[in-house]
Design an enzyme around this catalytic site. Structure first.
Site, PDB file in Angstrom:
ATOM      1  N   CYS A  99      42.762  51.440  29.347  1.00  0.00           N
ATOM      2  CA  CYS A  99      41.395  50.924  29.501  1.00  0.00           C
ATOM      3  C   CYS A  99      40.824  50.535  28.136  1.00  0.00           C
ATOM      4  O   CYS A  99      40.737  51.372  27.238  1.00  0.00           O
ATOM      5  CB  CYS A  99      40.512  51.964  30.172  1.00  0.00           C
ATOM      6  SG  CYS A  99      38.806  51.397  30.408  1.00  0.00           S
ATOM      7  N   ALA A 105      47.858  41.897  38.388  1.00  0.00           N
ATOM      8  CA  ALA A 105      46.432  42.232  38.316  1.00  0.00           C
ATOM      9  C   ALA A 105      45.583  40.991  38.574  1.00  0.00           C
ATOM     10  O   ALA A 105      45.222  40.696  39.711  1.00  0.00           O
ATOM     11  CB  ALA A 105      46.119  42.863  36.958  1.00  0.00           C
ATOM     12  N   ARG A 106      45.264  40.215  37.509  1.00  0.00           N
ATOM     13  CA  ARG A 106      44.416  39.028  37.686  1.00  0.00           C
ATOM     14  C   ARG A 106      45.065  38.001  38.617  1.00  0.00           C
ATOM     15  O   ARG A 106      44.358  37.279  39.329  1.00  0.00           O
ATOM     16  CB  ARG A 106      44.129  38.386  36.330  1.00  0.00           C
ATOM     17  CG  ARG A 106      43.065  39.093  35.515  1.00  0.00           C
ATOM     18  CD  ARG A 106      42.778  38.328  34.241  1.00  0.00           C
ATOM     19  NE  ARG A 106      43.973  38.189  33.423  1.00  0.00           N
ATOM     20  CZ  ARG A 106      44.127  37.260  32.479  1.00  0.00           C
ATOM     21  NH1 ARG A 106      43.176  36.376  32.258  1.00  0.00           N
ATOM     22  NH2 ARG A 106      45.236  37.208  31.762  1.00  0.00           N
ATOM     23  N   GLY A 112      51.215  41.408  33.214  1.00  0.00           N
ATOM     24  CA  GLY A 112      50.546  40.399  32.431  1.00  0.00           C
ATOM     25  C   GLY A 112      50.963  38.975  32.765  1.00  0.00           C
ATOM     26  O   GLY A 112      52.142  38.630  32.709  1.00  0.00           O
ATOM     27  N   ASP A 113      49.981  38.136  33.152  1.00  0.00           N
ATOM     28  CA  ASP A 113      50.141  36.679  33.253  1.00  0.00           C
ATOM     29  C   ASP A 113      51.026  36.214  34.405  1.00  0.00           C
ATOM     30  O   ASP A 113      51.583  35.114  34.352  1.00  0.00           O
ATOM     31  CB  ASP A 113      50.694  36.096  31.942  1.00  0.00           C
ATOM     32  CG  ASP A 113      49.800  36.377  30.760  1.00  0.00           C
ATOM     33  OD1 ASP A 113      48.609  36.656  30.975  1.00  0.00           O
ATOM     34  OD2 ASP A 113      50.294  36.339  29.610  1.00  0.00           O
ATOM     35  N   LYS A 123      50.252  54.327  32.643  1.00  0.00           N
ATOM     36  CA  LYS A 123      49.980  52.899  32.454  1.00  0.00           C
ATOM     37  C   LYS A 123      49.336  52.729  31.088  1.00  0.00           C
ATOM     38  O   LYS A 123      48.282  53.315  30.825  1.00  0.00           O
ATOM     39  CB  LYS A 123      49.063  52.353  33.547  1.00  0.00           C
ATOM     40  CG  LYS A 123      48.811  50.855  33.416  1.00  0.00           C
ATOM     41  CD  LYS A 123      47.939  50.321  34.539  1.00  0.00           C
ATOM     42  CE  LYS A 123      47.773  48.806  34.442  1.00  0.00           C
ATOM     43  NZ  LYS A 123      47.026  48.370  33.259  1.00  0.00           N
ATOM     44  N   PRO A 175      45.759  48.833  39.509  1.00  0.00           N
ATOM     45  CA  PRO A 175      44.433  49.433  39.713  1.00  0.00           C
ATOM     46  C   PRO A 175      43.379  48.627  38.972  1.00  0.00           C
ATOM     47  O   PRO A 175      43.432  48.493  37.744  1.00  0.00           O
ATOM     48  CB  PRO A 175      44.594  50.846  39.120  1.00  0.00           C
ATOM     49  CG  PRO A 175      45.749  50.746  38.179  1.00  0.00           C
ATOM     50  CD  PRO A 175      46.647  49.674  38.689  1.00  0.00           C
ATOM     51  N   LEU A 176      42.439  48.068  39.702  1.00  0.00           N
ATOM     52  CA  LEU A 176      41.454  47.144  39.133  1.00  0.00           C
ATOM     53  C   LEU A 176      40.061  47.731  39.288  1.00  0.00           C
ATOM     54  O   LEU A 176      39.607  47.993  40.402  1.00  0.00           O
ATOM     55  CB  LEU A 176      41.529  45.787  39.852  1.00  0.00           C
ATOM     56  CG  LEU A 176      42.887  45.084  39.795  1.00  0.00           C
ATOM     57  CD1 LEU A 176      42.961  43.999  40.855  1.00  0.00           C
ATOM     58  CD2 LEU A 176      43.107  44.501  38.416  1.00  0.00           C
ATOM     59  N   THR A 177      39.376  47.938  38.173  1.00  0.00           N
ATOM     60  CA  THR A 177      38.024  48.473  38.215  1.00  0.00           C
ATOM     61  C   THR A 177      37.093  47.481  38.901  1.00  0.00           C
ATOM     62  O   THR A 177      37.137  46.285  38.617  1.00  0.00           O
ATOM     63  CB  THR A 177      37.522  48.767  36.792  1.00  0.00           C
ATOM     64  OG1 THR A 177      38.456  49.635  36.149  1.00  0.00           O
ATOM     65  CG2 THR A 177      36.160  49.418  36.813  1.00  0.00           C
TER      66      THR A 177
END
Length: 678
Positions: free
Chosen positions: A425, A550-551, A527-528, A464, A340-342
């Site tokens: 968050c 995510a990223r 992560g990563d 999360k 979930p990405l703001t």
């Protein structure tokens, strides 16, 4: 356990594609020029202005240009948008309406179209923005909106979770029935209070166990409820002393109960009945023996009758009726999960990731308090597209009762497969209110929140979180062990603390420790991860049930397809442009094809390009790109590939104009995230 080298921070690009850096003047030359400039300039008053602080490179840009809305008097009344051929111009039902009602005047003042084809009309046979559509030349005839029937009968995007007017009215009048949530919150509050009393009592009873406090062996089971205490009875071989040390957790007490129960059972090799503590009836002991036969304990009474001891058999269990709801279960293991990405995890972006093979998607973080007040902008964050076959809603809040109420509201009025509590968050505004990563420190509130939400939900509940609030005091492994007792379906851990935000590398070693502590509950790591090699290394070396991305998905959404196919995809610039075109089309469906909808689509596209430009094509690399590696200036294999690699906002705007037409004269854009963390 991560395969990323923390010291290797520059992407390895082939020499023929690297743009040589411009020559810089030496420090001595720069100092000489500064001395000459200071000699010619008049001396300034040093007390006039305080020295400027060094600008932070983290967080978000606070003074971003905002979307300026046009005045109502220049907009057409919504009642006139979709007048079809043969419809008469009806008068507005609102006598004090501030919008324009002259269709001819509106069309004459309307800006020229941004393109010849309207995606909504070509796809569904009807554009719901009608006369105000910025691509209206494709379906406006005279002063009416053209409609065509499609063979499949679909007239619009297949989205759900739209806020109903009657529900919004009840919420704003505070008349929605939250009886179920209030009762669940009261029960959860009492359970938390009982657990707190147990902890206090265990702290008082330190040292040697009380010899006068014993528990019958048959009273010890696997549940986390407190065993009935029988006092004043001497200890025998068939009884177990109960005395928990002050640091004993709920999970440890379960293990002690299991061990105590096992120690009291007679092994099959022992022959003959075993004497146990016998109940007393009318002052006389009952002649009761325990016989172990075929691995089962049976009570043999004096009259020769026997009955089964232990758990109830299947025929004795109370079966749920047909009308009762059963909680849905999800097989989490081995799935790819889009985080979930703001801002950036909007519905059009999730549709792109689904096309590339993402298994699980989750909506943007939604504030529970705003959902309860019926804000349409907040309810837009929980919308779901039909292509999202496994979809979750992420809630953020600091008050247990508010979260339980919101869980009931969404369970009764929204379509989703699971609900997630945001405990990671790092935004200060959320943290200072007690939400997000602050819940990792408010474990009493968290327990009440979880216990209450699980009672009102018919879907699984997940968590999360990050490793901790501060980098040196990791607490996630303790929370994971407690979550196993709270009916949590799955936990995701982002391998950074709140203090780190997105700097430094994720601690996958610690994520692996948490995965061991979580068993048998599934745990996802985050992560990563930027390639299928990163995915395989994190999955195989840590024992997690799955990976949340995510990223990595923002930089290359096709990472999900690479993971499925276990290969690097050297995607071309034209294929990437087609992907961006799909995004803009999905955006015009979601945000609208009127002037405001087009500008929203453009801004979200530019926000995505602020991450997407970091991708280095596979054909230009000497070795696989890692997420912490910042590429030097390079040229692509064609002009479009070079344009997509640019770090300039002006070049991003050029890409948006290729898809959505020219920007207004006063248009300005600044990305939300400073995004210096590679």
């Amino acid at each position: 356990m991560s395969n990323i080298d923390i010291k290797d921070v520059v992407a390895h690009i082939k020499k023929e594609f690297i743009i040589p850096p411009e020559p810089r003047e030496t420090k001595a030359e720069a100092k000489d020029e500064d001395d000459k400039a200071s000699a010619t300039e008049p001396e300034q008053d040093k007390t006039s202005e305080p020295p400027r602080k060094k600008q932070k490179l983290t967080g978000t840009h606070k003074n971003r240009p905002k979307l300026v809305k046009a005045p109502r008097s220049s907009k057409l009344c919504r009642a006139l948008w979709c007048l079809e051929k043969g419809d008469e111009t009806s008068s507005c039902s609102y006598p004090k309406c501030d919008f324009m009602h002259d269709i001819s005047a509106f069309l004459s003042a309307k800006p020229s179209d941004l393109g010849p084809e309207c995606h909504n009309f070509r796809t569904y046979g009807r554009c719901h923005y009608g006369l105000v559509c910025r691509f209206g030349g494709d379906h406006i005839e005279g002063e009416r909106n053209k409609v065509e029937q499609r063979p499949n009968g679909v007239t619009g995007p297949a989205t759900s979770n739209t806020l109903k007017k009657e529900v919004q009215h009840l919420l704003r009048k505070r008349q929605y029935d939250f009886t179920k949530a209030k009762e669940a919150n009261r029960k959860a509050q009492s359970e938390v209070a009982k657990n707190a009393d147990k902890a206090k009592n265990s702290e008082k009873t330190t040292g040697t166990p009380d010899s006068t406090t014993t528990v019958p062996a048959t009273a010890i089971d696997n549940s986390d409820t407190q065993a009935n205490i029988v006092t004043g009875t001497p200890t025998t071989d068939a009884t177990a002393d109960v005395s928990a040390p002050p640091s004993t957790t709920d999970s440890e007490s379960q293990d002690q109960s299991l061990n105590a129960d096992k120690n009291t059972e007679t092994t099959p090799s022992q022959s003959g009945p075993e004497d146990i503590m016998t109940p007393v009836e009318n002052g006389e002991k009952c002649d009761t023996k325990v016989v172990i036969k075929n691995g089962e304990k049976t009570a043999c009474e004096g009259n020769g009758q026997t009955h089964h001891l232990g758990p109830a058999s299947d025929e004795d269990l109370v079966k749920p009726t047909a009308g009762e709801r059963r909680k849905k279960t999800i097989d989490w293991r081995g799935k790819t999960y889009l985080a979930p990405l703001t801002t950036l995890g909007n519905l059009p972006f999730r549709r792109i990731c689904k096309k590339f093979g993402a298994d699980i998607t989750c909506g943007e973080m939604a504030l529970a308090a705003n959902l309860l007040q019926g804000f349409p902008s907040e309810w837009a964050l929980v919308k779901r597209h039909a292509s999202e076959d496994c979809f979750g809603i992420q809630l953020c809040g600091s008050n247990a009762e508010t979260m339980v109420k919101c869980a009931q509201l969404l369970d009764e009025n929204a379509d989703f497969d699971f609900m997630d509590i945001n405990m990671g968050c790092p935004i200060d505004l959320i943290y200072k209110q007690g939400g997000g990563s602050a819940l990792m420190r408010r474990q009493g509130c968290l327990e009440q929140m979880v216990r209450g939400m699980t009672q009102v939900l018919s879907r699984p509940l997940t968590l999360k979180m990050r490793t901790a609030v501060y980098r040196d005091t990791k607490v996630a492994h303790n929370l994971v062990q407690r979550a196993k007792l709270w009916d949590i379906s799955m936990v995701t851990i982002h391998g950074r603390s709140k203090e780190q935000r997105y700097l430094k590398l994720a601690d996958w070693d610690y994520v692996g420790q948490c995965a061991v502590a979580a068993q048998p509950m599934p745990l996802f790591g985050n992560g990563d991860v930027l390639s299928y090699e990163d995915y395989n290394a994190c999955l195989n070396n840590t024992g997690v049930a799955g990976i949340m991305i995510a990223r990595g998905a923002l930089i290359k959404p096709w990472v999900f397809q690479e993971i499925k196919e276990q290969r690097h995809w050297d995607i071309s610039s034209s294929e990437r442009l087609d992907m961006l075109r799909d995004f803009t089309n999905f955006g015009l469906e979601h945000w609208g094809s009127d002037n405001e909808g087009v500008e929203k689509t453009r801004r979200f596209l530019l926000e995505w390009l602020s991450f997407l430009h970091r991708y280095v094509p596979v054909g230009l690399l000497e070795s696989t790109q890692k997420i912490n590696q910042q590429p030097p200036a390079f040229r692509g294999r064609d002009d479009l590939e070079t344009l997509m690699a640019s770090r300039s906002v002006n070049d991003w705007i050029k890409i948006s104009e290729m898809l959505l037409g020219s920007v207004p004269a006063d248009f300005a854009f600044l990305p939300k995230h400073k995004a210096n963390a590679y």
